[in-house]
Design a protein around this motif. Structure first.
Motif, mmCIF file in Angstrom:
data_model
loop_
_atom_site.group_PDB
_atom_site.id
_atom_site.type_symbol
_atom_site.label_atom_id
_atom_site.label_comp_id
_atom_site.label_asym_id
_atom_site.label_seq_id
_atom_site.Cartn_x
_atom_site.Cartn_y
_atom_site.Cartn_z
ATOM 1 N N LEU A 40 46.802 24.756 61.731
ATOM 2 C CA LEU A 40 46.813 26.098 62.310
ATOM 3 C C LEU A 40 48.170 26.768 62.151
ATOM 4 O O LEU A 40 48.261 28.001 62.123
ATOM 5 N N GLY A 41 49.198 25.963 62.088
ATOM 6 C CA GLY A 41 50.543 26.507 61.982
ATOM 7 C C GLY A 41 51.187 26.655 63.346
ATOM 8 O O GLY A 41 50.524 26.861 64.359
ATOM 9 N N ASN A 42 52.507 26.545 63.347
ATOM 10 C CA ASN A 42 53.280 26.691 64.582
ATOM 11 C C ASN A 42 54.193 27.898 64.457
ATOM 12 O O ASN A 42 54.951 28.009 63.495
ATOM 13 N N PRO A 43 54.120 28.824 65.410
ATOM 14 C CA PRO A 43 54.932 30.036 65.320
ATOM 15 C C PRO A 43 56.420 29.729 65.388
ATOM 16 O O PRO A 43 56.859 28.792 66.063
ATOM 17 N N ALA A 44 57.180 30.556 64.675
ATOM 18 C CA ALA A 44 58.624 30.516 64.854
ATOM 19 C C ALA A 44 58.946 31.138 66.204
ATOM 20 O O ALA A 44 58.133 31.845 66.798
ATOM 21 N N MET B 149 42.702 20.960 76.541
ATOM 22 C CA MET B 149 43.296 21.605 75.378
ATOM 23 C C MET B 149 44.563 20.837 75.020
ATOM 24 O O MET B 149 45.419 20.614 75.882
ATOM 25 N N GLU B 150 44.687 20.430 73.773
ATOM 26 C CA GLU B 150 45.891 19.736 73.352
ATOM 27 C C GLU B 150 46.286 20.189 71.958
ATOM 28 O O GLU B 150 45.439 20.573 71.136
ATOM 29 N N ALA B 151 47.588 20.180 71.701
ATOM 30 C CA ALA B 151 48.099 20.627 70.402
ATOM 31 C C ALA B 151 49.434 19.930 70.148
ATOM 32 O O ALA B 151 50.070 19.400 71.067
ATOM 33 N N ASN B 152 49.840 19.944 68.871
ATOM 34 C CA ASN B 152 51.132 19.355 68.525
ATOM 35 C C ASN B 152 51.902 20.268 67.569
ATOM 36 O O ASN B 152 51.422 21.350 67.193
ATOM 37 N N LEU B 153 53.074 19.813 67.182
ATOM 38 C CA LEU B 153 53.943 20.616 66.328
ATOM 39 C C LEU B 153 53.604 20.485 64.857
ATOM 40 O O LEU B 153 54.327 21.018 64.002
ATOM 41 N N ASN B 154 52.515 19.800 64.529
ATOM 42 C CA ASN B 154 51.995 19.780 63.160
ATOM 43 C C ASN B 154 50.924 20.840 62.952
ATOM 44 O O ASN B 154 50.271 20.875 61.904
ATOM 45 N N GLY B 155 50.686 21.669 63.960
ATOM 46 C CA GLY B 155 49.676 22.715 63.837
ATOM 47 C C GLY B 155 48.262 22.240 64.099
ATOM 48 O O GLY B 155 47.300 22.890 63.698
ATOM 49 N N ASP B 156 48.117 21.120 64.802
ATOM 50 C CA ASP B 156 46.797 20.590 65.144
ATOM 51 C C ASP B 156 46.446 20.973 66.580
ATOM 52 O O ASP B 156 47.301 20.954 67.468
ATOM 53 N N MET B 157 45.177 21.284 66.804
ATOM 54 C CA MET B 157 44.677 21.543 68.154
ATOM 55 C C MET B 157 43.347 20.839 68.329
ATOM 56 O O MET B 157 42.495 20.861 67.427
ATOM 57 N N ASN B 158 43.153 20.231 69.513
ATOM 58 C CA ASN B 158 41.891 19.590 69.859
ATOM 59 C C ASN B 158 41.361 20.189 71.156
ATOM 60 O O ASN B 158 42.123 20.446 72.092
ATOM 61 N N LEU B 159 40.060 20.374 71.206
ATOM 62 C CA LEU B 159 39.368 20.744 72.434
ATOM 63 C C LEU B 159 38.455 19.584 72.791
ATOM 64 O O LEU B 159 37.611 19.183 71.981
ATOM 65 N N LYS C 113 47.959 38.601 65.759
ATOM 66 C CA LYS C 113 48.389 37.227 65.993
ATOM 67 C C LYS C 113 47.797 36.753 67.313
ATOM 68 O O LYS C 113 47.733 37.519 68.276
ATOM 69 N N ALA C 114 47.370 35.500 67.343
ATOM 70 C CA ALA C 114 46.856 34.891 68.561
ATOM 71 C C ALA C 114 47.525 33.533 68.717
ATOM 72 O O ALA C 114 47.392 32.669 67.845
ATOM 73 N N LEU C 115 48.241 33.351 69.805
ATOM 74 C CA LEU C 115 49.066 32.168 69.997
ATOM 75 C C LEU C 115 48.660 31.416 71.254
ATOM 76 O O LEU C 115 48.121 31.996 72.200
ATOM 77 N N CYS C 116 48.951 30.142 71.249
ATOM 78 C CA CYS C 116 48.725 29.302 72.428
ATOM 79 C C CYS C 116 49.990 28.488 72.688
ATOM 80 O O CYS C 116 50.438 27.728 71.817
ATOM 81 N N ASN C 117 50.580 28.675 73.853
ATOM 82 C CA ASN C 117 51.720 27.881 74.283
ATOM 83 C C ASN C 117 51.256 26.934 75.384
ATOM 84 O O ASN C 117 50.566 27.359 76.317
ATOM 85 N N SER D 226 53.836 25.183 70.771
ATOM 86 C CA SER D 226 53.279 26.501 70.479
ATOM 87 C C SER D 226 52.518 26.400 69.163
ATOM 88 O O SER D 226 53.013 25.834 68.182
ATOM 89 N N VAL D 227 51.305 26.940 69.142
ATOM 90 C CA VAL D 227 50.454 26.830 67.966
ATOM 91 C C VAL D 227 49.632 28.102 67.825
ATOM 92 O O VAL D 227 49.307 28.754 68.827
ATOM 93 N N TYR D 228 49.346 28.492 66.591
ATOM 94 C CA TYR D 228 48.437 29.612 66.385
ATOM 95 C C TYR D 228 47.025 29.168 66.753
ATOM 96 O O TYR D 228 46.630 28.023 66.508
ATOM 97 N N LEU D 229 46.261 30.084 67.338
ATOM 98 C CA LEU D 229 44.874 29.785 67.677
ATOM 99 C C LEU D 229 43.999 29.843 66.433
ATOM 100 O O LEU D 229 44.272 30.624 65.502
#
Length: 305
Positions: free
Chosen positions: A228-232, A202-212, A275-279, A177-180
């Motif tokens: 980007l940050g990872n939501p609690a 679309m890919e993301a990790n728990l370090n708050g990184d996202m790649n398109l 808030k805008a999130l991506c799971n 889960s990552v913030y958009l």
């Protein structure tokens, strides 16, 4: 069954009109034509109808796409007290305080066009030649004589035996889960990538990184978003669980999606979320969540096989 609501606050009128635009575009995007001009939405390639579910406290706009079969699903929840200054409803029975209506988006949108300049708008479930959702808009006038424009939008009352199809979609345990990133920035990137391929990773990790990423035989393009940050767990709605604590924070979870479906989400978002999130469920589904003080919108994009 009874339903009657009245909106007199201009800001509420404008905010509520947003959802009529969303509904109208659901029709346009089912046509063979390109994207409809002026009004766009988060919804693509869906049926020409949507479900309006009414309860004493909420309104729900539901597009029950079969995500497991490649369809897009949406669940939009509005708190009625934040939109209506008057709101009365009686459900199908005294014990079941709900009403489910099937609404055609295009006439619904045409009727609500009067909202933008109206002093007030009344919505009422009526029985004319058929069941209708009647929209009555009181328009401003220079004379002492009031001017009211009324539209009767035909609806179908959905029988209770079918209601289980319109419950909130459960989300499987997601891997990341990552913030958009800012949605305008993301939209600009996706718009350019759409010219290169029909599919996007679309890919993301728990370090708050996202790649398109776009990958074809001729070109490979990647846009990186960092920190980007990872939501609690408490920040994310409607999931059964969060990412495993043992997951390597560097490892990416990825999903390949139809780029047009993602583009429509980005073009159509008018909620101005807090808030805008991506799971991401790895190689399965992307679950996008927009949260606002009075709106919750969930959007599901399935993986491309």
């Amino acid at each position: 069954m009874k339903f009657r609501g009245k909106i007199t606050d201009i800001a509420c009128l404008n905010h509520f009109t947003t959802f009529s635009r969303i509904l109208k575009s659901a029709v346009c995007l089912n046509e063979a034509d390109p994207l409809c001009s002026g009004v766009v939405t988060t919804i693509s390639k869906l049926t020409k109808t949507c479900v309006l579910r009414l309860t004493p406290d909420h309104l729900f706009f539901i597009l029950p796409g079969k995500v497991t079969n490649g369809g897009v699903g949406m669940w939009c929840q509005l708190l009625q007290a934040n939109f209506f200054q008057e709101y009365q409803m009686e459900g199908v029975t005294s014990e079941v305080q709900e009403i489910c209506l099937e609404v055609s988006p295009e006439p619904w949108s045409r009727a609500l066009k009067t909202v933008q300049s109206a002093k007030s708008v009344k919505l009422k479930l009526t029985r004319k030649h058929c069941a209708c959702l009647t929209v009555a808009a009181e328009l401003p006038t220079l004379s002492s004589v009031g001017r009211v424009v009324t539209h009767d939008v035909p609806v179908d009352v959905i029988p209770r035996r079918l209601w289980q199809e319109f419950q909130e979609v459960g989300v499987p345990d997601f891997d990341v889960s990552v913030y958009l990133p800012p949605l305008k920035t993301m939209k600009s990137v996706v718009d350019r990538m759409k010219n290169l391929s029909n599919f996007l990773v679309m890919e993301a990790n728990l370090n708050g990184d996202m790649n398109l990423k776009i990958q074809t035989d001729l070109v490979s393009v990647t846009t990186h978003f960092k920190d980007l940050g990872n939501p609690a767990g408490g920040d994310v709605s409607s999931q059964d669980g969060g990412p495993s604590q043992s997951r390597d924070p560097e490892v990416m979870a990825e999903v390949t999606v139809d780029i047009r479906k993602l583009q429509q989400f980005l073009m159509g978002q008018q909620v101005n979320p807090s808030k805008a999130l991506c799971n991401i469920v790895h190689q399965n589904v992307v679950h996008l969540v927009l949260l606002h003080e009075d709106v919750s919108l969930q959007y599901f994009i399935p993986a491309v096989a």
